[in-house]
Enzyme design. Structure first.
Site, PDB file in Angstrom:
ATOM      1  N   PHE A  90      -1.520  16.115   3.313  1.00 17.29           N
ATOM      2  CA  PHE A  90      -1.839  15.416   2.077  1.00 17.29           C
ATOM      3  C   PHE A  90      -0.585  15.363   1.223  1.00 17.29           C
ATOM      4  CE2 PHE A  90      -3.244  14.584  -2.162  1.00 17.29           C
ATOM      5  CZ  PHE A  90      -4.188  13.593  -1.968  1.00 17.29           C
ATOM      6  N   ASP A  92      -4.417   5.798   5.777  1.00 20.67           N
ATOM      7  CA  ASP A  92      -4.942   7.066   6.262  1.00 20.67           C
ATOM      8  C   ASP A  92      -6.050   6.782   7.290  1.00 20.67           C
ATOM      9  OD1 ASP A  92      -5.251   9.912   6.083  1.00 20.67           O
ATOM     10  OD2 ASP A  92      -6.874   9.667   4.645  1.00 20.67           O
ATOM     11  N   GLU A 128       0.846  -1.201   0.000  1.00 23.84           N
ATOM     12  CA  GLU A 128       0.000   0.000   0.000  1.00 23.84           C
ATOM     13  C   GLU A 128       0.878   1.247   0.000  1.00 23.84           C
ATOM     14  OE1 GLU A 128      -2.500   1.370  -0.828  1.00 23.84           O
ATOM     15  OE2 GLU A 128      -4.089   1.354   0.670  1.00 23.84           O
ATOM     16  N   ASP A 129       0.384   2.314  -0.609  1.00 18.55           N
ATOM     17  CA  ASP A 129       1.138   3.567  -0.604  1.00 18.55           C
ATOM     18  C   ASP A 129       1.033   4.275   0.745  1.00 18.55           C
ATOM     19  OD1 ASP A 129      -1.550   4.047  -1.031  1.00 18.55           O
ATOM     20  OD2 ASP A 129      -1.285   5.351  -2.766  1.00 18.55           O
ATOM     21  N   ARG A 189       2.317  11.684  -9.988  1.00 19.75           N
ATOM     22  CA  ARG A 189       2.705  10.311  -9.641  1.00 19.75           C
ATOM     23  C   ARG A 189       4.160  10.032  -9.988  1.00 19.75           C
ATOM     24  NH1 ARG A 189      -1.982   7.350  -8.297  1.00 19.75           N
ATOM     25  NH2 ARG A 189      -3.836   7.928  -9.463  1.00 19.75           N
TER      26      ARG A 189
HETATM   27  P1  IMP Z   1      -7.722   4.977   3.826  1.00 24.69           P
HETATM   28  O1  IMP Z   1      -8.744   3.998   3.324  1.00 24.69           O
HETATM   29  O2  IMP Z   1      -8.384   6.231   4.346  1.00 24.69           O
HETATM   30  O3  IMP Z   1      -6.729   4.417   4.790  1.00 24.69           O
HETATM   31  O4  IMP Z   1      -6.998   5.550   2.568  1.00 24.69           O
HETATM   32  C1  IMP Z   1      -6.090   4.945   1.870  1.00 24.69           C
HETATM   33  C2  IMP Z   1      -6.017   5.478   0.454  1.00 24.69           C
HETATM   34  O5  IMP Z   1      -6.346   6.875   0.324  1.00 24.69           O
HETATM   35  C3  IMP Z   1      -4.585   5.392   0.027  1.00 24.69           C
HETATM   36  O6  IMP Z   1      -4.343   4.139  -0.541  1.00 24.69           O
HETATM   37  C4  IMP Z   1      -4.449   6.522  -0.964  1.00 24.69           C
HETATM   38  O7  IMP Z   1      -4.816   6.058  -2.245  1.00 24.69           O
HETATM   39  C5  IMP Z   1      -5.414   7.560  -0.495  1.00 24.69           C
HETATM   40  N1  IMP Z   1      -4.707   8.596   0.309  1.00 24.69           N
HETATM   41  C6  IMP Z   1      -4.815   8.809   1.638  1.00 24.69           C
HETATM   42  N2  IMP Z   1      -4.044   9.838   2.035  1.00 24.69           N
HETATM   43  C7  IMP Z   1      -3.424  10.287   0.924  1.00 24.69           C
HETATM   44  C8  IMP Z   1      -2.455  11.342   0.683  1.00 24.69           C
HETATM   45  O8  IMP Z   1      -2.010  12.090   1.572  1.00 24.69           O
HETATM   46  N3  IMP Z   1      -2.031  11.468  -0.600  1.00 24.69           N
HETATM   47  C9  IMP Z   1      -2.481  10.672  -1.624  1.00 24.69           C
HETATM   48  N4  IMP Z   1      -3.377   9.696  -1.437  1.00 24.69           N
HETATM   49  C10 IMP Z   1      -3.845   9.495  -0.177  1.00 24.69           C
HETATM   50 MG    MG Z   2      -3.552   3.289  -2.060  1.00 25.19          MG
END
Ligand code: IMP
Ligand code: MG
Length: 170
Positions: free
Chosen positions: A147, A98, A94-95, A160
């Site tokens: 962000f 959040d 995963e990147d 990207r």
């Molecule tokens: P979660 O489901 O809220 O944990 O979000 C995860 C996904 O939201 C990540 O895989 C990203 O694709 C996107 N995301 C969350 N924060 C960021 C950020 O700061 N920059 C870019 N993408 C983000």
């Molecule tokens: Mg992601």
């Protein structure tokens, strides 16, 4: 071009990724490594991690889509890209984690497909933003509530291809 500041430099990223690769290599010395790249944000991380692991690595992909309104976030699989993971030792790449919703959706669902084991490796972690608890097995960097973009991650599908992780200075 917007005013982008560097949060994590290319050098720092690559150094940390090499360490993560060595850690995974050690933990999986008796197992096959199946990396599952979560598109699109994890592409760069998956490539650099894989090429720093000194043993055979399988790579597969999956994609989730999330629909967000002001009340909730709904996550679903994008069909046609689901790898066969039965009996395999998989590491989800995963990147960034959040709110924790994506991982809380994916991990139980993939577990139902009976992999031998499932671990999560995230490049970035923003624990202060969690609405659902989740702890990854491997974390590159823990960051503050900003962000971020670059190195696979986008803002409006842009940035990207940056080699570093940045943020937009408002
Ligand atoms: P979660 O489901 O809220 O944990 O979000 C995860 C996904 O939201 C990540 O895989 C990203 O694709 C996107 N995301 C969350 N924060 C960021 C950020 O700061 N920059 C870019 N993408 C983000
Ligand atoms: Mg992601």
């Amino acid at each position: 071009m917007d005013n982008i500041k560097v949060l994590i430099s290319e050098e720092k990223l690559q150094k940390r990724i090499k360490k993560l690769a060595k850690e995974i290599e050690k933990d999986y010395k008796d197992k096959e490594i199946n990396l599952i790249c979560i598109l699109k944000g994890s592409i760069m991380f998956t490539c650099d991690l894989a090429r720093n692991i000194n043993k055979n690595v399988m790579i597969d992909f999956l994609r989730v889509s999330s629909y967000e309104n002001n009340k909730s976030k709904t996550i679903s699989f994008v069909k046609g890209l689901l790898p066969d993971i039965k009996g395999k030792d998989i590491i989800l790449i995963e990147d960034i984690i959040d709110s924790g919703k994506t991982m809380n959706f994916l991990v139980p669902l993939l577990s139902k497909m009976k992999p031998n084991s499932i671990k999560v490796c995230t490049l970035l972690d923003k624990p202060s933003r969690r609405t659902m608890s989740f702890k990854a097995d491997y974390v590159g960097f823990t960051i503050e509530d900003k962000f971020v973009l670059g190195y696979g991650m986008d803002y409006d599908q842009k940035y990207r291809n940056l080699k570093f992780i940045g943020y937009i200075e408002k």
